[in-house]
Design a protein around this motif. Structure first.
Motif, PDB file in Angstrom:
ATOM      1  N   PHE A   1       0.829  -1.206   0.000  1.00 37.47           N
ATOM      2  CA  PHE A   1       0.000   0.000   0.000  1.00 37.47           C
ATOM      3  C   PHE A   1       0.864   1.258   0.000  1.00 37.47           C
ATOM      4  O   PHE A   1       0.596   2.207  -0.751  1.00 37.47           O
TER       5      PHE A   1
ATOM      6  N   THR B   1      -6.381  -4.613   3.718  1.00 37.10           N
ATOM      7  CA  THR B   1      -5.047  -4.570   3.108  1.00 37.10           C
ATOM      8  C   THR B   1      -4.622  -5.931   2.594  1.00 37.10           C
ATOM      9  O   THR B   1      -3.896  -6.032   1.598  1.00 37.10           O
TER      10      THR B   1
ATOM     11  N   ARG C   1      -4.199  -6.316  -1.602  1.00 35.51           N
ATOM     12  CA  ARG C   1      -2.770  -6.021  -1.674  1.00 35.51           C
ATOM     13  C   ARG C   1      -2.195  -6.222  -3.082  1.00 35.51           C
ATOM     14  O   ARG C   1      -1.206  -5.585  -3.457  1.00 35.51           O
TER      15      ARG C   1
END
Length: 326
Positions: free
Chosen positions: A19, A69, A73
């Protein structure tokens, strides 16, 4: 010594690195809790590039399960080259919090919170936003698109998300799980290694080999992902309205892409075509071979190509809004 090993912080680190490398930064906003009592608030945690968008905004909505996340990802890097990517934690997940003493958030509540989040971000308020949701996130993406309308929400991607789920589907899920399982929640909210292994088996085309997932490792995942959040997760499950008269599926005004894994055992692939039919048969359907419930993780290259082709074509063809063709 082995029993103290935890992969959760390692996976968190790797996902956060993806990220950050994509230019996203974490943030949190406090907003009035949608459909809550007077003075009730909630915190919405999100990842997004700092400052006002220089690219068209794209909202990625995670499913019920691991952190946002982890689920996105493999997408943030490729997508961030073309879009101002915003990845929130839905209410009750990750760093987003809602009152546990109030009504559980429904898909409508989640969608209203995401609208408030978008309105709070620099340069995003009032701007047309593309939306993608996976699994439970697809329920929210659909509701957001319908409630906000095409002037606010542009093209919609619904991945591995049975918008038509009924109690009969839940019974079929339990039957697919096999002997020893009596409810969907036993598998989706695993409390012991056998349940966690069953969830991995049903969600994946190629589940990790048993030698790579010893019981102590699965217990650690259960403890950190489910046990500490069990009260919240049960609260959230009570808020799901899919399959009730509160969630009626009607065609959307936006362009829609449906993506599914051909070996999805949570929501079997034939549901992709049922959802397409419920949307007037106009949605584009893409089936990714040799993937399960998370094709964005099992074949990210193919998933990203399909998604980018759709979004970029919609960007060229769509109406202009505040300098963006989304």
């Amino acid at each position: 010594m082995g029993a103290s090993l935890s992969l959760v912080p390692v996976l968190d680190y790797l996902a956060h690195r993806e990220f950050l490398a994509a230019g996203l930064q974490p943030g949190t906003v406090t907003i009035p809790y949608p459909h809550g009592g007077a003075g009730s608030t909630c915190d919405v945690h999100y990842w997004a590039p700092p400052g006002e968008p220089r690219l068209p905004p794209l909202l990625l909505i995670h499913g019920f399960g691991p952190r946002a996340t982890w689920q996105w990802r493999c997408q943030v890097g490729p997508l961030s080259r073309h879009f101002h990517v915003i990845v929130p934690d839905l209410l009750g997940f990750g760093g987003s919090h809602c009152p546990l003493d109030g009504p559980p958030p429904s898909e409508a509540t989640q969608a209203a919170a995401l609208t408030a989040l978008l309105d709070s971000l620099p340069g995003v308020a009032g701007r047309r936003v593309a939306v993608a949701g996976t699994s439970y996130g697809g329920f929210v993406a659909y509701w957001l698109a319908r409630a906000a309308g095409p002037a606010r929400v542009g093209p919609v991607v619904i991945a591995s998300s049975n918008l038509l789920k009924t109690r009969a589907d839940d019974r079929a899920f339990v039957k697919r799980a096999g002997d020893g399982w009596s409810s969907v929640h036993e598998v989706l909210l695993p409390a012991h290694p056998a349940a966690m292994r069953k969830l991995l088996d049903m969600a994946s085309y190629r589940p990790p080999p048993r030698l790579m997932t010893p019981d102590f490792m699965l217990r650690d995942f259960i403890q950190k992902l489910f046990t500490v959040n069990r009260e919240k997760l049960i609260h959230l499950l009570k808020g799901i309205t899919v399959g009730t008269d509160k969630f009626q599926v009607t065609p959307l005004a936006q362009e829609v892409l449906i993506i599914w894994g051909d070996h999805d055992q949570l929501f079997p692939v034939e549901k992709a075509y049922a959802v397409q039919s419920s949307l007037n048969g106009t949605a584009r359907v893409e089936i990714i071979k040799k993937t399960g419930h998370a094709p964005q993780l099992e074949d990210p290259a193919r998933f990203n190509t399909i998604m980018l082709d759709f979004l970029l074509a919609a960007q060229k063809a769509g109406p202009s809004a505040k300098g963006s063709s989304l």
